[in-house]
Design an enzyme around this catalytic site. Sequence first.
Site, PDB file in Angstrom:
ATOM      1  N   CYS A   1      60.526 138.137 -24.283  1.00 16.32           N
ATOM      2  CA  CYS A   1      60.436 139.428 -23.604  1.00 16.32           C
ATOM      3  C   CYS A   1      61.435 140.424 -24.191  1.00 16.32           C
ATOM      4  O   CYS A   1      62.623 140.396 -23.854  1.00 16.32           O
ATOM      5  CB  CYS A   1      60.673 139.232 -22.111  1.00 16.32           C
TER       6      CYS A   1
ATOM      7  N   CYS B   1      63.100 142.718 -21.679  1.00 11.18           N
ATOM      8  CA  CYS B   1      64.135 142.094 -20.840  1.00 11.18           C
ATOM      9  C   CYS B   1      65.420 141.912 -21.649  1.00 11.18           C
ATOM     10  O   CYS B   1      66.507 142.127 -21.147  1.00 11.18           O
ATOM     11  CB  CYS B   1      63.706 140.706 -20.356  1.00 11.18           C
ATOM     12  N   ASP B   2      65.284 141.464 -22.895  1.00 10.81           N
ATOM     13  CA  ASP B   2      66.455 140.992 -23.639  1.00 10.81           C
ATOM     14  C   ASP B   2      66.829 141.857 -24.837  1.00 10.81           C
ATOM     15  O   ASP B   2      67.867 141.620 -25.471  1.00 10.81           O
ATOM     16  CB  ASP B   2      66.197 139.551 -24.134  1.00 10.81           C
TER      17      ASP B   2
END
Length: 314
Positions: A137, A140-141
């Site tokens: 992701c 997300c990261d």
Amino acid sequence: MSEFKTKCLIIGSGPAGYTAAIYASRANLEPLLVEGYQPGGQLTTTTEVENFPGYVEGVTGPKLMEDLRDQALRYGAKIIGGEISEIDLSSRPFKARIDNNTHYVEADTVIISTGAAARFLGLPDEERFKGLGVSACATCDGFFYRNRVVAVVGGGDTACEEAMYLANLAKKVYMIVRKDYLRASKVMQKRVLENPKIEVLFNAVTKSLTGDDSGLTGAVVTVGYGDNADTVQIDVDGFFLAIGHKPNTGFLGGQVELDEGGYIVTKAGSSATSVEGVFAAGDVADPVYQQAVVAAGAGCRAALDAERFLMKQG
Ligand code: NDP
């Protein structure tokens, strides 16, 4: 433990689940929706959604899901957190336990809309470096890779989207594509191929990951075929998988018929599954289209099917 009785239990909170909840509420089925640990599903990890009808300027994934959720609540759907830990579809009413008995539900119909989860390559060190360089992701990261070098595996729309997103943060992005072409839509291909920060490695297969206890440092990749194949080590701090998804059907324990890919099989022209009174909608039953708008449409169909099923039952 709290107990619920509902005419329609909806499992999953992506576009399919929320749309099913909107329709089921409006049909007075007083649905209960179990939204899992990632309310809003996969779209909450994407950035801009440009192709959901009605949003002329595009919309972020989280905002789209918030809107759908609010619309379901507005018509009276009950939404609870948690995941199904046990489900019994052998007789009606169906019975489900959520988060190991935090909640118990009896339902006349069930709509399964649990979506799909990211696939990983299955490399020996993939698990070891999850959270230490390996991710599925970018939104997300990606933040952790500001001014660093990353790789994205895959050649579909997701991979291109992730590569574009990461190119805004990272110093350089490799795309590792196993064929000699990108499968993504033409517009995404163009954006990727014209981005100076992205280097696409075609005919490229990751053989292993390298690193130490502090995290990932690189990947060993073969590029090319046969006698022309080269094995190269690329130094990367982040390794992002974007190679498709697998349907979330494990919790069903084989009670509903699945196809060879693990997707729920539905009857032609209907959302009915192999179990009477159980319907499926969205990516969990869709190996082909996997689009938010298609999932939303499928959620609508499932709610209508559940309503008609209940009417027939009297
Ligand atoms: P896709 O199935 O479209 O693409 C998966 C990619 O991963 C392909 O390039 C595939 O290669 C590659 N791949 C699969 N397995 C492996 C493996 N073991 N090793 C290396 N590479 C592998 O999945 P996506 O998640 O990209 O997209 C799913 C659906 O969602 C599609 O319909 C897509 O159009 C849609 N989507 C739309 C978006 C948008 O419109 N904004 C954004 C994101 C997704 P190969 O081609 O060789 O099979």
